[in-house]
Scaffold this motif. Structure first.
Motif, PDB file in Angstrom:
ATOM      1  N   LYS A 141       7.407  -6.541 -11.085  1.00 36.67           N
ATOM      2  CA  LYS A 141       8.497  -5.672 -11.525  1.00 36.67           C
ATOM      3  C   LYS A 141       8.541  -4.325 -10.824  1.00 36.67           C
ATOM      4  O   LYS A 141       9.591  -3.681 -10.796  1.00 36.67           O
ATOM      5  CB  LYS A 141       8.394  -5.447 -13.040  1.00 36.67           C
ATOM      6  N   VAL A 142       7.422  -3.895 -10.257  1.00 34.83           N
ATOM      7  CA  VAL A 142       7.377  -2.570  -9.633  1.00 34.83           C
ATOM      8  C   VAL A 142       7.079  -2.677  -8.134  1.00 34.83           C
ATOM      9  O   VAL A 142       7.842  -2.189  -7.294  1.00 34.83           O
ATOM     10  CB  VAL A 142       6.313  -1.679 -10.322  1.00 34.83           C
ATOM     11  N   ILE A 143       5.962  -3.317  -7.795  1.00 35.86           N
ATOM     12  CA  ILE A 143       5.495  -3.304  -6.406  1.00 35.86           C
ATOM     13  C   ILE A 143       6.362  -4.203  -5.519  1.00 35.86           C
ATOM     14  O   ILE A 143       6.752  -3.800  -4.415  1.00 35.86           O
ATOM     15  CB  ILE A 143       4.021  -3.738  -6.350  1.00 35.86           C
ATOM     16  N   LEU A 144       6.675  -5.409  -5.989  1.00 36.62           N
ATOM     17  CA  LEU A 144       7.460  -6.332  -5.162  1.00 36.62           C
ATOM     18  C   LEU A 144       8.835  -5.778  -4.798  1.00 36.62           C
ATOM     19  O   LEU A 144       9.210  -5.798  -3.615  1.00 36.62           O
ATOM     20  CB  LEU A 144       7.591  -7.682  -5.861  1.00 36.62           C
ATOM     21  N   PRO A 145       9.624  -5.242  -5.747  1.00 37.65           N
ATOM     22  CA  PRO A 145      10.923  -4.680  -5.344  1.00 37.65           C
ATOM     23  C   PRO A 145      10.793  -3.513  -4.377  1.00 37.65           C
ATOM     24  O   PRO A 145      11.613  -3.367  -3.459  1.00 37.65           O
ATOM     25  CB  PRO A 145      11.531  -4.229  -6.676  1.00 37.65           C
ATOM     26  N   ALA A 146       9.762  -2.692  -4.571  1.00 35.59           N
ATOM     27  CA  ALA A 146       9.594  -1.534  -3.683  1.00 35.59           C
ATOM     28  C   ALA A 146       9.161  -1.948  -2.282  1.00 35.59           C
ATOM     29  O   ALA A 146       9.555  -1.327  -1.290  1.00 35.59           O
ATOM     30  CB  ALA A 146       8.581  -0.564  -4.289  1.00 35.59           C
ATOM     31  N   ALA A 147       8.346  -2.984  -2.202  1.00 34.03           N
ATOM     32  CA  ALA A 147       7.818  -3.407  -0.898  1.00 34.03           C
ATOM     33  C   ALA A 147       8.693  -4.458  -0.230  1.00 34.03           C
ATOM     34  O   ALA A 147       8.428  -4.823   0.927  1.00 34.03           O
ATOM     35  CB  ALA A 147       6.401  -3.960  -1.065  1.00 34.03           C
ATOM     36  N   ALA A 148       9.728  -4.943  -0.909  1.00 35.04           N
ATOM     37  CA  ALA A 148      10.539  -6.051  -0.386  1.00 35.04           C
ATOM     38  C   ALA A 148      11.135  -5.777   0.998  1.00 35.04           C
ATOM     39  O   ALA A 148      11.093  -6.658   1.872  1.00 35.04           O
ATOM     40  CB  ALA A 148      11.643  -6.403  -1.379  1.00 35.04           C
ATOM     41  N   PRO A 149      11.713  -4.593   1.269  1.00 37.93           N
ATOM     42  CA  PRO A 149      12.267  -4.378   2.622  1.00 37.93           C
ATOM     43  C   PRO A 149      11.226  -4.516   3.728  1.00 37.93           C
ATOM     44  O   PRO A 149      11.502  -5.112   4.785  1.00 37.93           O
ATOM     45  CB  PRO A 149      12.817  -2.942   2.542  1.00 37.93           C
ATOM     46  N   THR A 150      10.026  -4.001   3.486  1.00 34.09           N
ATOM     47  CA  THR A 150       8.970  -4.109   4.494  1.00 34.09           C
ATOM     48  C   THR A 150       8.513  -5.557   4.648  1.00 34.09           C
ATOM     49  O   THR A 150       8.248  -6.022   5.766  1.00 34.09           O
ATOM     50  CB  THR A 150       7.773  -3.228   4.105  1.00 34.09           C
ATOM     51  N   ILE A 151       8.412  -6.273   3.542  1.00 33.78           N
ATOM     52  CA  ILE A 151       8.023  -7.678   3.603  1.00 33.78           C
ATOM     53  C   ILE A 151       9.052  -8.482   4.386  1.00 33.78           C
ATOM     54  O   ILE A 151       8.701  -9.315   5.239  1.00 33.78           O
ATOM     55  CB  ILE A 151       7.867  -8.258   2.185  1.00 33.78           C
ATOM     56  N   LEU A 162       2.090  -2.312 -18.781  1.00 35.20           N
ATOM     57  CA  LEU A 162       2.382  -3.556 -18.075  1.00 35.20           C
ATOM     58  C   LEU A 162       1.087  -4.135 -17.507  1.00 35.20           C
ATOM     59  O   LEU A 162       0.210  -3.394 -17.049  1.00 35.20           O
ATOM     60  CB  LEU A 162       3.378  -3.314 -16.943  1.00 35.20           C
ATOM     61  N   SER A 163       0.983  -5.434 -17.511  1.00 34.81           N
ATOM     62  CA  SER A 163      -0.193  -6.076 -16.926  1.00 34.81           C
ATOM     63  C   SER A 163      -0.137  -5.965 -15.403  1.00 34.81           C
ATOM     64  O   SER A 163       0.896  -5.591 -14.830  1.00 34.81           O
ATOM     65  CB  SER A 163      -0.246  -7.547 -17.343  1.00 34.81           C
ATOM     66  N   SER A 164      -1.240  -6.309 -14.749  1.00 33.85           N
ATOM     67  CA  SER A 164      -1.275  -6.244 -13.279  1.00 33.85           C
ATOM     68  C   SER A 164      -0.235  -7.174 -12.667  1.00 33.85           C
ATOM     69  O   SER A 164       0.423  -6.836 -11.674  1.00 33.85           O
ATOM     70  CB  SER A 164      -2.677  -6.614 -12.777  1.00 33.85           C
ATOM     71  N   LEU A 165      -0.074  -8.354 -13.268  1.00 28.62           N
ATOM     72  CA  LEU A 165       0.913  -9.299 -12.752  1.00 28.62           C
ATOM     73  C   LEU A 165       2.330  -8.776 -12.944  1.00 28.62           C
ATOM     74  O   LEU A 165       3.175  -8.884 -12.041  1.00 28.62           O
ATOM     75  CB  LEU A 165       0.740 -10.649 -13.458  1.00 28.62           C
ATOM     76  N   ASN A 195       1.839   4.355 -11.936  1.00 23.76           N
ATOM     77  CA  ASN A 195       1.376   5.054 -13.140  1.00 23.76           C
ATOM     78  C   ASN A 195       2.360   4.881 -14.293  1.00 23.76           C
ATOM     79  O   ASN A 195       1.954   4.759 -15.455  1.00 23.76           O
ATOM     80  CB  ASN A 195       1.169   6.538 -12.831  1.00 23.76           C
ATOM     81  N   VAL A 196       3.655   4.876 -13.982  1.00 21.73           N
ATOM     82  CA  VAL A 196       4.657   4.645 -15.029  1.00 21.73           C
ATOM     83  C   VAL A 196       4.488   3.248 -15.614  1.00 21.73           C
ATOM     84  O   VAL A 196       4.598   3.042 -16.833  1.00 21.73           O
ATOM     85  CB  VAL A 196       6.081   4.837 -14.463  1.00 21.73           C
ATOM     86  N   ALA A 197       4.211   2.266 -14.753  1.00 26.05           N
ATOM     87  CA  ALA A 197       3.987   0.900 -15.238  1.00 26.05           C
ATOM     88  C   ALA A 197       2.765   0.845 -16.149  1.00 26.05           C
ATOM     89  O   ALA A 197       2.772   0.149 -17.171  1.00 26.05           O
ATOM     90  CB  ALA A 197       3.804  -0.039 -14.051  1.00 26.05           C
ATOM     91  N   ARG A 198       1.730   1.579 -15.795  1.00 24.59           N
ATOM     92  CA  ARG A 198       0.548   1.618 -16.663  1.00 24.59           C
ATOM     93  C   ARG A 198       0.858   2.295 -17.988  1.00 24.59           C
ATOM     94  O   ARG A 198       0.347   1.886 -19.039  1.00 24.59           O
ATOM     95  CB  ARG A 198      -0.583   2.363 -15.945  1.00 24.59           C
ATOM     96  N   THR A 199       1.697   3.322 -17.932  1.00 25.53           N
ATOM     97  CA  THR A 199       2.077   4.024 -19.168  1.00 25.53           C
ATOM     98  C   THR A 199       2.795   3.067 -20.121  1.00 25.53           C
ATOM     99  O   THR A 199       2.612   3.134 -21.341  1.00 25.53           O
ATOM    100  CB  THR A 199       2.993   5.211 -18.836  1.00 25.53           C
ATOM    101  N   ALA A 254       0.818  -1.213   0.000  1.00 27.06           N
ATOM    102  CA  ALA A 254       0.000   0.000   0.000  1.00 27.06           C
ATOM    103  C   ALA A 254       0.852   1.263   0.000  1.00 27.06           C
ATOM    104  O   ALA A 254       0.395   2.325  -0.448  1.00 27.06           O
ATOM    105  CB  ALA A 254      -0.934  -0.001   1.215  1.00 27.06           C
ATOM    106  N   GLY A 255       2.089   1.163   0.490  1.00 29.32           N
ATOM    107  CA  GLY A 255       2.952   2.343   0.569  1.00 29.32           C
ATOM    108  C   GLY A 255       3.768   2.622  -0.685  1.00 29.32           C
ATOM    109  O   GLY A 255       4.542   3.588  -0.709  1.00 29.32           O
ATOM    110  N   VAL A 256       3.630   1.774  -1.715  1.00 30.04           N
ATOM    111  CA  VAL A 256       4.369   2.012  -2.964  1.00 30.04           C
ATOM    112  C   VAL A 256       3.854   3.292  -3.615  1.00 30.04           C
ATOM    113  O   VAL A 256       2.639   3.533  -3.680  1.00 30.04           O
ATOM    114  CB  VAL A 256       4.205   0.818  -3.927  1.00 30.04           C
ATOM    115  N   ARG A 257       4.768   4.109  -4.091  1.00 30.62           N
ATOM    116  CA  ARG A 257       4.386   5.404  -4.670  1.00 30.62           C
ATOM    117  C   ARG A 257       3.510   5.209  -5.904  1.00 30.62           C
ATOM    118  O   ARG A 257       3.782   4.372  -6.769  1.00 30.62           O
ATOM    119  CB  ARG A 257       5.640   6.190  -5.045  1.00 30.62           C
TER     120      ARG A 257
END
Length: 285
Positions: A203-213, A195-198, A188-192, A180-183
């Motif tokens: 490629k975007v959300i998992l690397p950004a959220a990895a430290p918290t996970i 990129l699919s939801s998967l 939006n860049v991924a949508r531009t 939820a904290g991913v910018r």
């Protein structure tokens, strides 16, 4: 400036190490000294009451560090011996415990991380699942043990289930919080780039959220290692928790204290392993 800072850090680490060693030596010395006290009454014969209080039996005291060191040497010199159901080496007992912890922990990760992604990416899923999470999360893991034994009818699987239950909540909540904290700009860049939801998730959300996970995973492994000791005391048979309880029933405090130290060492190694993984992931980004 960098050189000065590095030298200061090295100096601070060196001083902290020296201080820790001094505290350890002083603590062990005091502990050893308290166990070398003379007989009550200056060597006079003890009364029957004093004998009943174990005043004449040195082994009734908390064993000194020297005895624990001897016990540690005996156990660690042959940690995998197997002389029967109630006489196994410390390595075998720790192996059983690690198997249960890692089995329940990995099962929890397989469930918690995907659900955490769902909750973090979908406000609807968050509002629907949050009441269940808030009710189930505060329940003590050991409270599930009787129900697990009744339904599963297997002590081994019940212990793994208890580890699963206690491990799932920190991972689930931290994953949801990290996702939820991913910018929004990155999403939006991924949508531009269409990129699919998967693809966006991996490629975007998992690397950004990895430290918290990974922080949630570190919390979970610590809780799991705490709970397995109590769970094995209840179900018995094998494991470090059973080893502690069995040695207590044998009134062998030396083995009890040795096993407590081994629990701490293994727990520290588990936490350090995940800490190094988290550091590697952070640097890789």
């Amino acid at each position: 400036m960098d050189r000065t800072t590095t030298e200061w850090k090295l100096s601070l680490n060196a001083r902290a190490t020296i201080l820790a060693i001094m505290l350890l030596v002083v603590g062990l010395g005091v502990w050893e000294g308290l166990n070398q006290s003379p007989l009550l009454g200056g060597g006079e014969a003890l009364s029957e009451y004093e004998q009943l209080l174990a005043g004449a039996d040195e082994s009734a005291k908390v064993p000194p560090p020297s005895e624990i060191a001897v016990k540690a040497w005996q156990e660690l010199s042959n940690p995998f011996y197997d002389a029967g159901p109630n006489d196994k080496g410390i390595g075998i007992q720790l192996g059983y415990s690690l198997y249960r912890v890692l089995s329940g922990y990995l099962l929890a990760a397989l469930v918690a991380i995907p659900i955490g992604f769902l909750i973090g990416m979908s406000p609807l899923a968050y509002k629907a699942l949050n009441p269940f999470i808030q009710v189930l999360r505060p329940i003590s893991p050991l409270a599930w043990m009787p129900l697990a034994l009744f339904i599963i009818r297997d002590s081994e699987a019940s212990a793994i289930f208890v580890i699963f239950i206690c491990s799932i909540w920190p991972m689930l909540l931290n994953t949801a919080f990290g996702v939820a904290g991913v910018r929004n700009d990155w999403v939006n860049v991924a949508r531009t780039h269409e990129l699919s939801s998967l693809q966006t998730a991996f490629k975007v959300i998992l690397p950004a959220a990895a430290p918290t996970i990974l922080t949630g995973m570190r919390i979970s492994i610590g809780i799991a290692w705490l709970v397995i000791v109590a769970a094995e005391m209840l179900v018995g048979g094998t494991g470090i928790g059973y080893y502690v309880w069995n040695e207590w029933n044998n009134l062998d405090l030396t083995s009890v204290i040795f096993s407590i130290l081994m629990i701490g060492v293994v727990g520290m190694l588990l936490d350090m392993s995940l800490a190094y993984i988290a550091r590697f992931v952070t640097y890789a980004e």
